[in-house]
Design a protein around this motif. Structure first.
Motif, PDB file in Angstrom:
ATOM      1  N   LEU A  95      10.822  -7.683 -22.733  1.00 29.90           N
ATOM      2  CA  LEU A  95      11.125  -7.118 -21.224  1.00 29.90           C
ATOM      3  C   LEU A  95      10.902  -5.502 -21.285  1.00 29.90           C
ATOM      4  O   LEU A  95      11.660  -4.926 -21.981  1.00 29.90           O
ATOM      5  N   LEU A  96      10.006  -4.942 -20.783  1.00 29.35           N
ATOM      6  CA  LEU A  96       9.668  -3.559 -20.562  1.00 29.35           C
ATOM      7  C   LEU A  96      10.324  -3.229 -19.147  1.00 29.35           C
ATOM      8  O   LEU A  96       9.655  -3.633 -18.339  1.00 29.35           O
ATOM      9  N   HIS A  97      11.383  -2.319 -19.159  1.00 31.28           N
ATOM     10  CA  HIS A  97      11.836  -1.843 -18.043  1.00 31.28           C
ATOM     11  C   HIS A  97      11.632  -0.406 -17.704  1.00 31.28           C
ATOM     12  O   HIS A  97      12.123   0.480 -18.747  1.00 31.28           O
ATOM     13  N   ALA A  98      10.961  -0.123 -16.910  1.00 27.34           N
ATOM     14  CA  ALA A  98      10.786   1.359 -16.612  1.00 27.34           C
ATOM     15  C   ALA A  98      10.492   1.774 -15.428  1.00 27.34           C
ATOM     16  O   ALA A  98      10.272   0.753 -14.699  1.00 27.34           O
ATOM     17  N   THR A  99      10.560   3.067 -14.931  1.00 24.08           N
ATOM     18  CA  THR A  99      10.452   3.177 -13.528  1.00 24.08           C
ATOM     19  C   THR A  99       8.974   2.964 -12.733  1.00 24.08           C
ATOM     20  O   THR A  99       8.038   2.857 -13.832  1.00 24.08           O
ATOM     21  N   THR A 100       9.160   2.717 -11.709  1.00 17.90           N
ATOM     22  CA  THR A 100       7.767   2.323 -10.934  1.00 17.90           C
ATOM     23  C   THR A 100       6.494   3.699 -11.337  1.00 17.90           C
ATOM     24  O   THR A 100       7.063   4.855 -11.316  1.00 17.90           O
ATOM     25  N   GLY A 101       5.508   3.320 -11.876  1.00 26.37           N
ATOM     26  CA  GLY A 101       4.365   4.503 -11.740  1.00 26.37           C
ATOM     27  C   GLY A 101       4.416   5.245 -13.310  1.00 26.37           C
ATOM     28  O   GLY A 101       3.913   6.055 -13.443  1.00 26.37           O
ATOM     29  N   SER A 102       5.265   4.744 -14.015  1.00 22.78           N
ATOM     30  CA  SER A 102       5.512   5.415 -15.522  1.00 22.78           C
ATOM     31  C   SER A 102       4.444   4.844 -16.676  1.00 22.78           C
ATOM     32  O   SER A 102       4.632   5.306 -17.772  1.00 22.78           O
ATOM     33  N   GLY A 103       3.658   3.684 -16.465  1.00 23.70           N
ATOM     34  CA  GLY A 103       2.758   3.288 -17.466  1.00 23.70           C
ATOM     35  C   GLY A 103       3.043   1.987 -17.988  1.00 23.70           C
ATOM     36  O   GLY A 103       2.797   1.693 -19.130  1.00 23.70           O
ATOM     37  N   LYS A 104       3.874   0.946 -17.345  1.00 21.57           N
ATOM     38  CA  LYS A 104       4.240  -0.406 -17.905  1.00 21.57           C
ATOM     39  C   LYS A 104       3.061  -0.938 -18.072  1.00 21.57           C
ATOM     40  O   LYS A 104       2.922  -1.818 -19.245  1.00 21.57           O
ATOM     41  N   THR A 105       2.111  -1.167 -16.956  1.00 22.31           N
ATOM     42  CA  THR A 105       1.051  -1.919 -17.104  1.00 22.31           C
ATOM     43  C   THR A 105       0.168  -1.812 -18.285  1.00 22.31           C
ATOM     44  O   THR A 105      -0.338  -2.618 -19.101  1.00 22.31           O
ATOM     45  N   VAL A 131      12.750  -3.216 -24.083  1.00 22.83           N
ATOM     46  CA  VAL A 131      12.248  -1.919 -24.267  1.00 22.83           C
ATOM     47  C   VAL A 131      12.355  -1.192 -23.229  1.00 22.83           C
ATOM     48  O   VAL A 131      11.920  -1.558 -22.000  1.00 22.83           O
ATOM     49  N   ARG A 132      13.131  -0.182 -23.143  1.00 21.24           N
ATOM     50  CA  ARG A 132      13.471   0.711 -22.138  1.00 21.24           C
ATOM     51  C   ARG A 132      12.393   2.038 -21.972  1.00 21.24           C
ATOM     52  O   ARG A 132      12.071   2.570 -22.865  1.00 21.24           O
ATOM     53  N   GLY A 133      11.872   2.110 -20.651  1.00 22.73           N
ATOM     54  CA  GLY A 133      10.798   3.035 -20.756  1.00 22.73           C
ATOM     55  C   GLY A 133      11.324   4.414 -20.411  1.00 22.73           C
ATOM     56  O   GLY A 133      12.669   4.843 -20.632  1.00 22.73           O
ATOM     57  N   ALA A 134      10.235   5.314 -20.378  1.00 22.78           N
ATOM     58  CA  ALA A 134      10.666   6.823 -20.090  1.00 22.78           C
ATOM     59  C   ALA A 134      11.738   7.029 -18.932  1.00 22.78           C
ATOM     60  O   ALA A 134      11.577   6.485 -17.738  1.00 22.78           O
ATOM     61  N   ARG A 135      12.523   7.787 -19.237  1.00 21.63           N
ATOM     62  CA  ARG A 135      13.672   7.955 -18.231  1.00 21.63           C
ATOM     63  C   ARG A 135      13.747   9.534 -17.613  1.00 21.63           C
ATOM     64  O   ARG A 135      14.768   9.634 -16.764  1.00 21.63           O
ATOM     65  N   ASP A 136      12.779   9.958 -17.735  1.00 17.31           N
ATOM     66  CA  ASP A 136      12.446  11.167 -17.132  1.00 17.31           C
ATOM     67  C   ASP A 136      11.667  11.208 -15.720  1.00 17.31           C
ATOM     68  O   ASP A 136      11.162  12.375 -15.428  1.00 17.31           O
ATOM     69  N   ALA A 186      -0.173   8.613 -25.182  1.00 17.00           N
ATOM     70  CA  ALA A 186       0.924   7.584 -25.348  1.00 17.00           C
ATOM     71  C   ALA A 186       2.301   8.059 -25.259  1.00 17.00           C
ATOM     72  O   ALA A 186       2.698   8.829 -25.860  1.00 17.00           O
ATOM     73  N   PHE A 187       3.037   7.355 -24.413  1.00 17.03           N
ATOM     74  CA  PHE A 187       4.381   7.650 -24.485  1.00 17.03           C
ATOM     75  C   PHE A 187       5.180   6.523 -25.471  1.00 17.03           C
ATOM     76  O   PHE A 187       4.699   5.912 -26.066  1.00 17.03           O
ATOM     77  N   PRO A 188       6.462   7.322 -26.136  1.00 14.38           N
ATOM     78  CA  PRO A 188       7.122   6.649 -27.314  1.00 14.38           C
ATOM     79  C   PRO A 188       7.338   5.124 -26.899  1.00 14.38           C
ATOM     80  O   PRO A 188       7.171   4.239 -27.664  1.00 14.38           O
ATOM     81  N   PHE A 189       7.809   4.955 -25.504  1.00 11.26           N
ATOM     82  CA  PHE A 189       7.994   3.461 -25.349  1.00 11.26           C
ATOM     83  C   PHE A 189       6.643   2.822 -25.350  1.00 11.26           C
ATOM     84  O   PHE A 189       6.952   1.544 -25.935  1.00 11.26           O
ATOM     85  N   GLN A 190       5.644   3.056 -24.969  1.00 12.10           N
ATOM     86  CA  GLN A 190       4.406   2.436 -24.941  1.00 12.10           C
ATOM     87  C   GLN A 190       4.036   2.030 -26.525  1.00 12.10           C
ATOM     88  O   GLN A 190       3.638   0.825 -26.833  1.00 12.10           O
ATOM     89  N   LYS A 191       4.195   3.001 -27.231  1.00  8.84           N
ATOM     90  CA  LYS A 191       4.111   2.885 -28.845  1.00  8.84           C
ATOM     91  C   LYS A 191       5.044   1.966 -29.319  1.00  8.84           C
ATOM     92  O   LYS A 191       4.781   0.926 -30.165  1.00  8.84           O
ATOM     93  N   THR A 192       6.285   1.795 -28.782  1.00  9.19           N
ATOM     94  CA  THR A 192       7.169   0.854 -29.235  1.00  9.19           C
ATOM     95  C   THR A 192       6.783  -0.749 -28.662  1.00  9.19           C
ATOM     96  O   THR A 192       6.805  -1.700 -29.724  1.00  9.19           O
TER      97      THR A 192
END
Length: 833
Positions: free
Chosen positions: A34-44, A200-205, A16-22
């Motif tokens: 609102l979860l904002h993260a790049t496409t394909g980063s695990g938002k769903t 919640v902002r998702g992974a930015r890497d 699990a990524f930190p943003f997912q745990k958040t």
């Protein structure tokens, strides 16, 4: 004790990524967000696993509603959700309910509703219209809105706001979560989705590689308006070197041409490449999506139909033919490759002319700086409210005093006035003052207990058949007065013409005589009549964010800095532009005045996009012609505009006055006066009338044509103008015309920006690299292909000789190989003032 979610992830080889745990923690606490993260980063997975952890012990029907913006995505979404649910909530049932759901499936769902339902905004509103809606939907604990950025700025998003407000009335503890990949105004977007929602902002890497497929040499005098097929050999090589590729185009015509060109170039790819756009049969589209997922296709040529949602894990790279015209759109398309956490996304830009190479550089700079276009929700559209009132009246009824606070809890209606509310109630009760006598408009009436309901089953069936805010674009038939049919054109093109205007279609100059419904009657024009060539509407305009990034690139070039390989490649073009004239920039507004055999030219470069340039060119010609009658031919593209006149105009003296910003009301009046605003508003009114329930796309068992809809809408439009001139739907039509089609707000911002810039008026001796494409488009409309090729060859030879030599492109081959394309083609028009 092991966490089932953690075990499931470990079994998949994931962590699990930190943003997912958040997100999981926030959902356990009952927060919306609102979860904002790049496409394909695990938002769903972030939101779905949070739902399973928080609500798995709740097995009541309709615990979760998952809203997707496209019904074509519902099947793919359902498969993604079922994978985790099968292990973590085995007792849950999942299903989809969209316009594609069969009547048998719907009946089965109503006998036993699933635990989680994937649906669309329209189908959710249809569920609200059920008589048992309060009992069925009060159990909903969570609503997830996928791709919120696609809904936020539209009436569909407003429709969803009202539906969510209704659900919160029945379930005050309702959680609402949105998923988004490309938004700038996150706080506003979150508040619009659910007041008080967290962000919640998702992974930015997420790694995104953006490169450009450069041509063999730079064309200093580029002319756009072709399909980009001169880049075909390079594109074929790129596709051949990758296991899987998505080739994005901006229009369906361009998509079809590229697909056929690839097959012609590589016949051995038959069966390995496919086509995907909105006009392709739905079953065929689903086959393409499944085959791409299974790794059976090497390449899919597509449009925006594949921008969203579908998980194409095998895709190795994305090619974008022409400029994406916006940062958010480029990021969305780039994310179709490497669509999984930790994978790199790659998009290669394929410019169709030299100036798009500068766009490519600016796009990458904007992405690196994190600059993305904001999306604003519409403010209190009354047509959507009227439709919602009838929906709520069907779904158990309402008391106006109780419903008003609920409606105002939807952010778009926070400022709804008491007068507008009273008007909406009167409209659904009897159609307003001018329609009071007609029973069909007595849709909602209060019963003996003061509850407003729909008393007529026939009206109820009709309303349910037409719920939604999606309105289809119309095309118009062009035919001679004697009856011979010529062609069809976009409705927006004809709507902008006045009786007597002349335009080119099918190689003939035609004069507009009259418009009846969706038919434009014409006759052959006299040779000396002013020309207004073919309209190319409905395409992507360049965004403000991208335009600003381009001007920054010009600023750097003015200082002698060429930051990347793209800018170094176009350096000869930019240096020649600076030598013969000057470069535009963020602080300088470049204008060029030149005289040629064609007349007296003004070239202006606001870099505001073609929609704004259309309004600006019309406004300038109208203002300039108020004092001294003149005939102006106008041309525009994404970067600038041209005004050509037979008589000389002292632009140095007049431009500062003509470009002066004015108050909003004056600008509004000037724009309406400079265009055929009445007819434009009439066409816009058809869409509003359809949403508000004045006219109907279909009756149960019967579909109506666009011609029938326009005839009905025109009748109401005329009745209201004559007998009810203050009708709020008329005012809404004018307001939407100004905001959506003419973008007067952007025009106002552009005038303000130009007023703050220093006007740099140059007098070049010949067409500069920035002026050349505008001149070509004007010539294209007035000559045959053969004549255009001959003249272009001469023009290119002259300017290249003046610039110090250089090979002249094969104009004949380029015209034949890449025919004009609506996506990149500037518009030209001529009007007598």
């Amino acid at each position: 004790m092991a966490n089932p979610t953690t075990e499931w992830l470990q079994a998949k080889g994931w962590i699990a990524f930190p943003f997912q745990k958040t997100v999981w923690k926030a959902m356990k606490q009952g927060h919306s967000g609102l979860l904002h993260a790049t496409t394909g980063s695990g938002k769903t997975l972030a939101v779905w696993l949070g739902a399973l952890q928080s609500l798995a012990k709740t097995e009541a029907p309709l615990t979760v509603i998952w809203v997707t913006p496209m019904r074509a995505l519902s099947h793919d979404t359902l498969l993604a959700l079922q994978d985790a649910a099968a292990t973590l909530a085995p007792s849950w049932t999942l299903a989809a309910r969209t316009g594609d759901t069969t009547s048998g499936e719907r009946a089965s769902q109503q006998r036993r509703w699933p635990t989680a339902l994937v649906t669309t905004p329209e189908s959710l509103s249809l569920m609200l219209s059920r008589a048992d809606a309060p009992d069925v939907l009060k159990r909903v604990r969570l609503v997830v809105v996928d791709e919120w950025h696609e809904l936020l700025g539209s009436k569909r998003g407003v429709q969803l706001q009202l539906a969510l407000a209704r659900l919160r009335r029945w379930s005050p503890a309702l959680m609402t979560w949105g998923l988004s990949a490309t938004l700038a105004n996150l706080e506003e977007a979150a508040d619009t989705l659910a007041p008080g929602a967290i962000v919640v902002r998702g992974a930015r890497d997420k790694k995104i590689t953006i490169d450009t497929l450069l041509p063999a040499r730079i064309e200093r005098f580029a002319w756009g308006g072709h399909m980009g097929l001169t880049m075909l050999p390079a594109v074929v090589g790129h596709i051949d070197a990758a296991a899987s590729t998505l080739v994005f185009t901006n229009t369906r015509s361009q998509c079809e041409r590229w697909f056929q060109a690839l097959l012609d170039a590589r016949p051995d790819w038959a069966g390995l490449i496919a086509l995907h756009h909105g006009s392709v049969d739905a079953e065929a589209r689903r086959w393409v999506e499944a085959a791409m997922k299974a790794g059976q296709l090497k390449c899919v040529v597509c449009t925006a139909s594949l921008d969203l949602g579908v998980d194409f894990l095998p895709v190795e790279q994305v090619l974008q033919i022409g400029s994406a015209k916006g940062v958010a759109r480029l990021l969305q398309r780039a994310g179709r490759s490497g669509h999984a956490p930790g994978r790199r996304s790659r998009v290669t830009l394929v410019p169709t002319h030299s100036l798009e190479i500068i766009e490519a550089s600016a796009l990458r700079a904007a992405v690196q700086a994190g600059h993305i276009e904001p999306r604003r929700p519409p403010a209190a559209p009354l047509d959507v409210l009227v439709q919602h009132l009838v929906t709520v009246a069907l779904g158990g009824g309402f008391r106006p005093d109780d419903l008003l606070p609920e409606v105002r809890s939807a952010p778009s209606y926070r400022g709804l006035s008491d007068e507008a509310w009273a008007w909406a109630l009167a409209f659904v009760r009897h159609g307003g003052e001018s329609l009071r006598s007609y029973p069909d408009f007595q849709r909602v009436v209060p019963d003996d207990e003061g509850v407003w309901r729909v008393p007529d089953p026939r009206l109820a069936r009709r309303h349910r058949s037409n719920i939604g805010t999606i309105v289809s674009d119309a095309v118009m038939s062009v035919q001679f007065l004697t009856g011979g049919r010529i062609a069809t054109v976009e409705e927006g093109f004809i709507a902008r013409l006045r009786t007597g205007d002349v335009f080119l279609l099918g190689g003939r100059a035609l004069e507009l005589v009259r418009v009846e419904g969706l038919t434009a009657y014409v006759r052959v024009a006299k040779p000396d009549k002013a020309l207004l060539p073919r309209w190319d509407g409905g395409q992507f305009p360049i965004s403000d964010t991208l335009a600003d990034a381009m001007l920054q690139r010009f600023d750097q070039a003015t200082q002698g800095r060429y930051a990347d390989r793209e800018m170094r490649f176009v350096a000869p073009l930019l240096k020649l532009q600076a030598q013969w004239s000057a470069l535009p920039g963020s602080q300088q507004l470049l204008a060029e005045v030149m005289t040629s055999a064609d007349g007296h030219h003004l070239f202006l470069y606001p870099f505001a996009g073609r929609v704004v340039h259309l309004g600006l060119a019309s406004l300038l010609s109208w203002r300039a012609g108020r004092d001294t009658p003149a005939t102006f031919t106008m041309a525009m593209n994404e970067y600038g505009l041209e005004l050509l006149s037979a008589t000389e105009v002292d632009w140095a003296a007049r431009l500062p006055t003509l470009l002066a910003p004015v108050d909003v009301a004056t600008l509004r009046d000037d724009v309406l006066a400079s265009l055929n605003a009445s007819e434009l508003a009439r066409r816009r009114f058809r869409q509003i009338a359809r949403i508000a329930g004045l006219i109907f796309q279909s009756h149960p068992g019967e579909a109506r044509s666009q011609r029938q809809l326009q005839a009905s809408a025109s009748l109401y439009f005329d009745v209201f103008r004559q007998h009810d001139p203050d009708n709020r739907l008329l005012r809404q039509a004018e307001a939407e015309l100004l905001s959506a089609e003419l973008d007067v707000a952007a025009l106002g911002r552009t005038l303000d920006r130009m007023a703050a810039q220093t006007l740099n008026l140059q007098r070049p001796a010949r067409p500069t690299p920035l002026a050349f494409p505008l001149m070509v488009e004007r010539l294209r409309e007035r000559t045959s292909t053969e004549s255009l090729a001959q003249r272009l060859t001469r023009m290119l030879a002259e300017v290249e000789a003046a610039a110090g030599g250089g090979a002249v492109p094969d104009v004949d081959a380029r015209i034949a190989f890449g025919q004009p394309d609506d996506a990149t083609r500037p518009r030209t028009r001529r009007r007598r003032r």
